[in-house]
Write a protein that holds these residues in place. Structure first.
Motif, PDB file in Angstrom:
ATOM      1  N   GLY A 139       0.783  -1.221   0.000  1.00 56.82           N
ATOM      2  CA  GLY A 139       0.000   0.000   0.000  1.00 56.82           C
ATOM      3  C   GLY A 139       0.815   1.270   0.000  1.00 56.82           C
ATOM      4  N   ALA A 140       2.127   1.171   0.236  1.00 57.49           N
ATOM      5  CA  ALA A 140       2.977   2.366   0.285  1.00 57.49           C
ATOM      6  C   ALA A 140       3.420   2.757  -1.125  1.00 57.49           C
ATOM      7  CB  ALA A 140       4.199   2.104   1.156  1.00 57.49           C
ATOM      8  N   PRO A 141       3.557   4.053  -1.394  1.00 50.24           N
ATOM      9  CA  PRO A 141       4.053   4.498  -2.700  1.00 50.24           C
ATOM     10  C   PRO A 141       5.515   4.115  -2.902  1.00 50.24           C
ATOM     11  CG  PRO A 141       2.997   6.305  -1.493  1.00 50.24           C
ATOM     12  CD  PRO A 141       3.205   5.186  -0.518  1.00 50.24           C
ATOM     13  N   ILE A 142       5.856   3.677  -4.109  1.00 53.91           N
ATOM     14  CA  ILE A 142       7.250   3.355  -4.418  1.00 53.91           C
ATOM     15  C   ILE A 142       8.133   4.591  -4.258  1.00 53.91           C
ATOM     16  CG2 ILE A 142       8.782   2.825  -6.375  1.00 53.91           C
ATOM     17  CD1 ILE A 142       6.975   0.577  -7.141  1.00 53.91           C
ATOM     18  N   ARG A 143       7.588   5.771  -4.526  1.00 54.28           N
ATOM     19  CA  ARG A 143       8.392   6.990  -4.461  1.00 54.28           C
ATOM     20  C   ARG A 143       8.984   7.222  -3.070  1.00 54.28           C
ATOM     21  NH1 ARG A 143       3.026   9.276  -5.141  1.00 54.28           N
ATOM     22  NH2 ARG A 143       2.303  10.184  -3.161  1.00 54.28           N
ATOM     23  N   ASN A 144       8.362   6.655  -2.035  1.00 54.38           N
ATOM     24  CA  ASN A 144       8.903   6.827  -0.686  1.00 54.38           C
ATOM     25  C   ASN A 144      10.280   6.192  -0.531  1.00 54.38           C
ATOM     26  OD1 ASN A 144       6.505   8.084  -0.157  1.00 54.38           O
ATOM     27  ND2 ASN A 144       5.779   6.596   1.366  1.00 54.38           N
ATOM     28  N   GLY A 157      26.130  14.568   2.574  1.00 54.18           N
ATOM     29  CA  GLY A 157      26.928  15.277   1.579  1.00 54.18           C
ATOM     30  C   GLY A 157      27.307  14.438   0.376  1.00 54.18           C
ATOM     31  N   PHE A 158      26.562  13.354   0.118  1.00 57.15           N
ATOM     32  CA  PHE A 158      26.834  12.511  -1.042  1.00 57.15           C
ATOM     33  C   PHE A 158      25.743  12.684  -2.092  1.00 57.15           C
ATOM     34  CE2 PHE A 158      29.018  10.104   2.426  1.00 57.15           C
ATOM     35  CZ  PHE A 158      30.308  10.349   1.979  1.00 57.15           C
ATOM     36  N   ARG A 159      25.987  12.155  -3.269  1.00 53.40           N
ATOM     37  CA  ARG A 159      25.055  12.279  -4.383  1.00 53.40           C
ATOM     38  C   ARG A 159      24.485  10.915  -4.751  1.00 53.40           C
ATOM     39  NH1 ARG A 159      26.575  17.052  -6.997  1.00 53.40           N
ATOM     40  NH2 ARG A 159      24.473  17.075  -7.894  1.00 53.40           N
ATOM     41  N   VAL A 160      23.337  10.925  -5.412  1.00 52.96           N
ATOM     42  CA  VAL A 160      22.658   9.694  -5.834  1.00 52.96           C
ATOM     43  C   VAL A 160      22.749   9.578  -7.355  1.00 52.96           C
ATOM     44  CG1 VAL A 160      20.472   8.433  -5.893  1.00 52.96           C
ATOM     45  CG2 VAL A 160      21.046   9.849  -3.906  1.00 52.96           C
ATOM     46  N   ILE A 161      23.135   8.407  -7.846  1.00 52.15           N
ATOM     47  CA  ILE A 161      23.119   8.152  -9.289  1.00 52.15           C
ATOM     48  C   ILE A 161      21.662   8.004  -9.723  1.00 52.15           C
ATOM     49  CG2 ILE A 161      23.735   6.521 -11.115  1.00 52.15           C
ATOM     50  CD1 ILE A 161      26.101   8.096 -10.179  1.00 52.15           C
ATOM     51  N   ARG A 162      21.243   8.882 -10.606  1.00 51.69           N
ATOM     52  CA  ARG A 162      19.835   8.912 -11.021  1.00 51.69           C
ATOM     53  C   ARG A 162      19.534   7.878 -12.110  1.00 51.69           C
ATOM     54  NH1 ARG A 162      17.867  13.557  -8.704  1.00 51.69           N
ATOM     55  NH2 ARG A 162      15.915  13.384  -9.865  1.00 51.69           N
ATOM     56  N   ASN A 181      15.867   5.494  -7.000  1.00 60.30           N
ATOM     57  CA  ASN A 181      16.582   5.943  -5.806  1.00 60.30           C
ATOM     58  C   ASN A 181      16.431   7.437  -5.573  1.00 60.30           C
ATOM     59  OD1 ASN A 181      17.772   3.414  -5.004  1.00 60.30           O
ATOM     60  ND2 ASN A 181      19.102   3.589  -6.796  1.00 60.30           N
ATOM     61  N   THR A 182      15.560   8.087  -6.346  1.00 58.67           N
ATOM     62  CA  THR A 182      15.285   9.500  -6.175  1.00 58.67           C
ATOM     63  C   THR A 182      13.775   9.702  -6.076  1.00 58.67           C
ATOM     64  OG1 THR A 182      15.350   9.790  -8.583  1.00 58.67           O
ATOM     65  CG2 THR A 182      17.370  10.283  -7.368  1.00 58.67           C
ATOM     66  N   PHE A 183      13.384  10.801  -5.473  1.00 53.95           N
ATOM     67  CA  PHE A 183      11.970  11.071  -5.235  1.00 53.95           C
ATOM     68  C   PHE A 183      11.323  11.716  -6.455  1.00 53.95           C
ATOM     69  CE2 PHE A 183       8.552  13.868  -3.576  1.00 53.95           C
ATOM     70  CZ  PHE A 183       7.725  12.876  -3.072  1.00 53.95           C
ATOM     71  N   ASP A 184      10.226  11.138  -6.899  1.00 57.23           N
ATOM     72  CA  ASP A 184       9.444  11.685  -8.008  1.00 57.23           C
ATOM     73  C   ASP A 184       7.996  11.757  -7.551  1.00 57.23           C
ATOM     74  OD1 ASP A 184       8.098  12.341 -10.316  1.00 57.23           O
ATOM     75  OD2 ASP A 184       8.687  10.544 -11.441  1.00 57.23           O
ATOM     76  N   ARG A 185       7.545  12.974  -7.278  1.00 55.64           N
ATOM     77  CA  ARG A 185       6.196  13.158  -6.762  1.00 55.64           C
ATOM     78  C   ARG A 185       5.137  12.619  -7.719  1.00 55.64           C
ATOM     79  NH1 ARG A 185       4.740  16.142  -2.615  1.00 55.64           N
ATOM     80  NH2 ARG A 185       6.760  17.228  -2.617  1.00 55.64           N
TER      81      ARG A 185
END
Length: 246
Positions: A139-144, A157-162, A181-185
């Motif tokens: 029931g939880a959104p994948i975006r979480n 202070g690190f970055r995420v590979i999109r 691995n990144t948030f997409d509303r």
């Protein structure tokens, strides 16, 4: 895949156990001077004992049993005569098929004494995986999941590979849905009970993108920044996920 009963759970657990044992056996031999081909041979023997087959070989004809990536190589590194050296970070990614079930796991390790920033990168990436897994329930959104990864990376202070993400798994190595691995509303996908997925955050000291090397496989950071990855395969439930590659 979505599980169809306890027989599927047990099948995934057997595949996951083979993958986890191979990953951990390889990790136990990480040291300066060993070649990535020698590490790969250790993983190959463990999978052979379980009767499991290498997923990248089976699905993509990959030139190795496992993927081993070093420093600015983020994924799909080909095992070779490259020797690990003190200060390296090495990622070991093992995926396999056993009796029709597929599981996938990866982890990054220090070679000897590494710089404090890289130790923090390892710690943060593992924490990102743990915090993302805490978002997994029916029931939880994948975006979480992506929100948890991004939040942990940013705080440190690190970055995420999109360009790289988790994925569905179970009847093949890569299945829907993508698990960013990144948030997409705008991502409206929702986790459902019985869904089998991987979560695999890729964090770096600087880059947010990758490119494919001339070997046609290895994915590297364009600026030479170092990366780390941790990954588990899990089954979504109404509570905590069942992690089959622990």
């Amino acid at each position: 895949m979505s599980i169809d009963g306890q027989h599927d759970v047990e099948g995934l657990k057997r595949a996951g156990a083979a993958v986890a044992e191979a990953r951990d056996a390889m990790a136990a031999h990480v040291a300066a001077g060993i070649t990535t081909r020698e590490l790969d041979a250790i993983g190959r023997e463990v999978l052979r004992r379980h009767g499991a087959r290498s997923a990248p070989q089976l699905a993509y004809d990959f030139p190795g049993t496992t993927c081993i990536s070093v420093n600015d190589q983020l994924a799909h590194g080909i095992p070779s005569n490259r020797k690990l050296k003190d200060g390296d970070l090495v990622n070991i990614d093992v995926s396999a098929e056993l009796d029709g079930y597929w599981a996938d796991s990866g982890a990054s390790y220090p070679v000897g004494k590494v710089a404090p920033k890289l130790r923090n990168l390892l710690f943060t990436t593992r924490q990102a995986l743990n915090e993302a897994m805490s978002e997994v329930r029916a029931g939880a959104p994948i975006r979480n999941i992506g929100r948890a990864v991004e939040r942990r990376a940013k705080r440190a202070g690190f970055r995420v590979i999109r360009d790289l993400c988790g994925h569905g798994v179970g009847r093949n190595i890569h299945e829907p849905p993508n698990v960013p691995n990144t948030f997409d509303r705008g991502n409206q996908d929702v986790l459902h009970e019985g869904l089998v997925i991987t979560i695999e955050p890729f964090l770096t000291t600087g880059a947010t993108s990758i490119y494919e090397a001339d070997d046609g496989w290895t994915l590297c950071t364009p600026d030479g920044s170092v990366g780390a990855q941790f990954e588990h395969t899990m089954i979504v439930t109404r509570g905590e996920p069942i992690v089959v590659t622990r």
